[in-house]
Design an enzyme around this catalytic site. Structure first.
Site: not given
Ligand code: GDP
Ligand code: MN
Length: 389
Positions: A220, A286-288
């Site tokens: 995450y 925003f999320e990877i």
């Protein structure tokens, strides 16, 4: 004659002094920026700066990670989405060419698909797919009491909670909380990067973030931590602690399963645990992240309990605190990554890398002293204190 020599000598001295002065003023080492009130602020941030990974190192990760750029949006988001893509392609994807999946609860129009595809084609020529959210993943589940939901919406409106009265916003939050990872178009992928209309990437990203995730075992990644509006989640924490956690304990005969962390762990301390929730969360526009994290059995059990409780509708639980608390419960600190080197803006907040030399080399178009930059906000500092090694 002597006076002529004196004037000549003074002239030369003046020119030399001017050149030296000019060189000092325009010196590009950033030291001039760190003076005064700014020094302490930067000091609180600077130690998170480590050299960013180099592609040559990350190239060792073979094959290329199966990763996708994911955007859920409406047809009316077209113009803002084009803005996002320009910035995202120029700063990152032109170089790495990861494919896109666009999802919508309605059918995308021909214009939307044409204009998005055309822009991407001229930039990276990455593959683009458009999909529809299955009807059963968008809307009210049968156990929701509609009257109670309507009362809940009105109550939040009187408290001034953003999107208090919106039903579609709640569908969106529930979708991102429990279903997006089940979409067939995401089936082939192991990682995703969530983007949104109207966001901006403020620095060049000169390495493959997905290779970085794969190489370092990250599950995450985030750029901004901040506090949630408390009135949108009055019973989220208690539902997790009183319903989810005890069930997980029961599964393993009284002891915590290895699937979830000790409640006194530093992962849970980040969120104020074990006795209360401080409202901090990863701002996940925003999320990877790793899709396997969301596809895991334990995450599914977690979501089902939350969904049954009805807080997505009776309150207005956001997918951000839902994802964040799951990360705190189910991941270890070293599986969570702060992408301090990715400059990012989603109205009304910004994260701008504090390191001057980095900003210069990555052609950043941001200022860490901008009042919208909350990289030294209380939630981010909570992370910095607990997790910065
Ligand atoms: P905010 O960032 O919390 O203000 O919420 P946004 O309005 O940006 O919504 C979050 C994401 O969900 C964005 O990518 C939106 O485009 C998307 N989104 C929000 N509501 C809807 C909706 O009703 N339909 C679709 N298809 N997408 C939505
Ligand atoms: Mn948004």
């Amino acid at each position: 004659m002597a006076w002529l020599w004196s004037i000549f000598f003074l002239g030369v001295l003046f020119v030399c002094a001017s050149i030296t002065l000019l060189a000092v003023i325009t010196r590009d080492d950033g030291k001039g920026q760190d003076k005064g009130r700014q020094t302490r602020y930067l000091d609180r941030r600077r130690h998170y700066f480590r050299p960013v990974p180099r592609d040559e190192v990350l190239d060792g990760v073979r094959p290329t990670p199966k990763a996708v750029i994911l955007a859920l949006c409406r047809n009316s988001d077209l113009e803002k989405m084009l803005g996002t893509l320009k910035s995202f392609e120029d700063r990152f994807n032109r170089k790495y060419r990861y494919p896109y999946v666009f999802l919508n609860d309605e059918e995308f129009t021909g214009t939307f698909k044409k204009r998005i595809s055309k822009l991407i084609k001229t930039k990276s020529d990455a593959k683009v797919q458009f999909g529809r959210v299955p009807a059963e993943h968008w809307g009210y589940p049968p156990w929701i009491d509609q009257e109670r939901a309507a009362t809940g919406r009105r109550k939040l409106a009187t408290q001034g909670v953003p999107y208090a009265e919106s039903e579609s916003y709640r569908f969106m939050c529930r979708y991102y909380s429990g279903f997006f990872h089940k979409h067939p178009l995401l089936g082939p992928f192991d990682y995703y990067w969530r983007i949104e209309p109207g966001v901006e990437f403020l620095c060049d990203i000169n390495y493959d973030v997905f290779r970085f995730m794969a190489r370092t075992g990250k599950k995450y990644g985030f750029v901004i931590m901040m506090s949630e509006v408390a009135a949108s989640i009055p019973t989220l924490w208690s539902t997790i602690m009183e319903e989810f956690v005890p069930k997980e304990r029961a599964v393993s005969g009284g002891r915590l399963t290895s699937a979830i962390n000790d409640l006194h762990s530093k992962e849970m301390r980040l969120f104020g645990g074990p006795y209360r929730y401080n409202g901090c969360h990863f701002w996940n526009n925003f999320e990877i992240a790793s899709l396997s994290f969301f596809r895991s059995r334990v995450y599914q059990r977690y979501f089902e309990i939350l969904d049954r409780q009805g807080g997505f509708f009776y309150e207005r639980w956001g997918d951000a605190p839902v994802h964040s608390l799951a990360a705190g419960l189910m991941l270890s600190a070293d599986e969570i990554h702060y992408f301090y080197d990715i400059g990012y803006r989603h109205d009304p907040f910004t994260h701008c890398p504090a390191d001057f030399a980095f900003r210069r080399d990555a052609h950043c178009s941001c200022d860490p002293f901008d009042p919208t930059d909350i990289s030294a906000g209380p939630c981010q500092l909570q992370w910095n204190l607990n997790f910065a090694a």
